[in-house]
Design a protein around this motif. Sequence first.
Motif, PDB file in Angstrom:
ATOM      1  N   UNK A 149       0.358   3.609   5.467  1.00 35.07           N
ATOM      2  CA  UNK A 149      -0.407   4.697   6.070  1.00 35.07           C
ATOM      3  C   UNK A 149       0.300   6.032   5.896  1.00 35.07           C
ATOM      4  N   UNK A 150       1.631   6.042   6.095  1.00 38.83           N
ATOM      5  CA  UNK A 150       2.384   7.290   5.931  1.00 38.83           C
ATOM      6  C   UNK A 150       2.331   7.776   4.494  1.00 38.83           C
ATOM      7  N   UNK A 151       2.371   6.842   3.548  1.00 38.30           N
ATOM      8  CA  UNK A 151       2.293   7.232   2.142  1.00 38.30           C
ATOM      9  C   UNK A 151       0.939   7.863   1.837  1.00 38.30           C
ATOM     10  N   UNK A 152      -0.130   7.285   2.387  1.00 36.66           N
ATOM     11  CA  UNK A 152      -1.464   7.868   2.185  1.00 36.66           C
ATOM     12  C   UNK A 152      -1.540   9.260   2.794  1.00 36.66           C
ATOM     13  N   UNK A 158      -0.146  16.430   0.462  1.00 33.63           N
ATOM     14  CA  UNK A 158       0.318  17.058  -0.769  1.00 33.63           C
ATOM     15  C   UNK A 158      -0.845  17.639  -1.554  1.00 33.63           C
ATOM     16  N   UNK A 159      -1.955  16.880  -1.626  1.00 35.30           N
ATOM     17  CA  UNK A 159      -3.137  17.379  -2.334  1.00 35.30           C
ATOM     18  C   UNK A 159      -3.697  18.629  -1.650  1.00 35.30           C
ATOM     19  N   UNK A 165      -2.336  26.183  -2.499  1.00 31.47           N
ATOM     20  CA  UNK A 165      -1.526  27.025  -3.380  1.00 31.47           C
ATOM     21  C   UNK A 165      -2.332  27.520  -4.566  1.00 31.47           C
ATOM     22  N   UNK A 166      -3.174  26.655  -5.118  1.00 35.75           N
ATOM     23  CA  UNK A 166      -4.005  27.075  -6.247  1.00 35.75           C
ATOM     24  C   UNK A 166      -4.981  28.179  -5.841  1.00 35.75           C
ATOM     25  N   UNK A 327       1.741  22.730 -11.319  1.00 37.88           N
ATOM     26  CA  UNK A 327       0.828  21.989 -10.451  1.00 37.88           C
ATOM     27  C   UNK A 327      -0.234  21.242 -11.252  1.00 37.88           C
ATOM     28  N   UNK A 328      -0.812  21.917 -12.252  1.00 36.06           N
ATOM     29  CA  UNK A 328      -1.979  21.375 -12.938  1.00 36.06           C
ATOM     30  C   UNK A 328      -1.648  20.567 -14.186  1.00 36.06           C
ATOM     31  N   UNK A 329      -0.528  20.870 -14.814  1.00 37.37           N
ATOM     32  CA  UNK A 329      -0.140  20.133 -16.019  1.00 37.37           C
ATOM     33  C   UNK A 329       1.302  19.642 -15.899  1.00 37.37           C
ATOM     34  N   UNK A 330       1.620  18.894 -14.867  1.00 35.21           N
ATOM     35  CA  UNK A 330       3.003  18.412 -14.726  1.00 35.21           C
ATOM     36  C   UNK A 330       3.354  17.459 -15.863  1.00 35.21           C
ATOM     37  N   UNK A 331       4.476  17.725 -16.515  1.00 33.73           N
ATOM     38  CA  UNK A 331       4.961  16.887 -17.624  1.00 33.73           C
ATOM     39  C   UNK A 331       3.992  16.863 -18.798  1.00 33.73           C
ATOM     40  N   UNK A 332       3.048  17.788 -18.820  1.00 39.41           N
ATOM     41  CA  UNK A 332       2.093  17.830 -19.938  1.00 39.41           C
ATOM     42  C   UNK A 332       2.000  19.235 -20.532  1.00 39.41           C
TER      43      UNK A 332
END
Length: 354
Positions: A149-152, A158-159, A165-166, A327-332
């Motif tokens: 539950x905490x992870x959810x 975070x979302x 922020x966006x 934010x939008x293209x992490x690692x991409x």
Amino acid sequence: MNRHKNFIFHVALWLLIWATAWIFSSSDLQFVSENGMALIFQIVVIAILIYYTIPQLLLKKKYMWFTLVSIATVFIVTLVLSNLVSTPNLGMNPDFGPGPGIGSRPHFEDGPPLVANRRPPSRFFINLLLIAIAYAIATLVELFLFAQKKEEEIIINKNEALQTELKLLKSQINPHFLFNALNNIYALSAIDSGRTQQSISYLSDMLRYVLYECEQEIVPLYKEIDYIENYIKLFSLKSSKIYPITTTFSIENQNVEIVPMLLIPFLENALKHSNIEKIKGTFINLKITATSNFIDFEIENSKPEVKIIKDDIGGIGIDNVKKRLAILYPDRHHLTINKTSQAFKVNLKLQLHD
């Protein structure tokens, strides 16, 4: 409400376990009479755990109190259970413990007992084992469900933080764009009123894109390119001279998608710091190459020998893009910015899909 559901789950689990044990013990009523109270007391300790010890002690990080209360609960319940009922045989052969064959020992036919002095486990020990197992399993299950539950919640928060922020970054983009565009039209109005009308038409198209299209998470690349072209046209109307600005677009699929207003800050930066108004000895070269899964954006502009002092408006541009990319293209994405004494070059590579 979740505690009630969890409690029902544990009750159902132990009912299933005891029902299975009953089936494998020949389904006799003696098994039920000997072990029914054990099931009831297991349910009691699970209720204490779910409704008190976990929410009031463990989740509030009172670990010492949780340990002490848990041990006390298990022992007290076991003691009460042991004084109420006889030892459950768990479906064992009577020859191995209390029951019709009490006092006898396992032996081969017509042979001596195998273990003459072996004693069955005490009633208290068996009850303690049953209660402790139920308590431990319930604790582990509750901790697992709580962690899930905490992870959810962390993912949801975070979302929400990313969306906030966006929106903030977009709110920084739009006023910055409008300020620059109005400045350009104001400068043009003092030169040519006819071309001012044309610039207002360009601005109208650009505002339509900013106000409506940019509300979408992603847009077709061709709309972003149209916006860039209109921006350059609007800027070029400031003078009757031809600015040394070259654009090259090599797009395999015009509908390939990109987040809006991601590329324009680099163009704004180039127009601002290249001293392009001087025309002689200056340049801006913009190139966009795109496939169905890849976008390569490159822009290079001249650097004046003497640094141009500009207003501070728009200083957020490049930093804004870096935040949005993270934010939008992490690692991409791969952003390279090279500076020399003669030029400033930016190269942005985007992988659109994992």
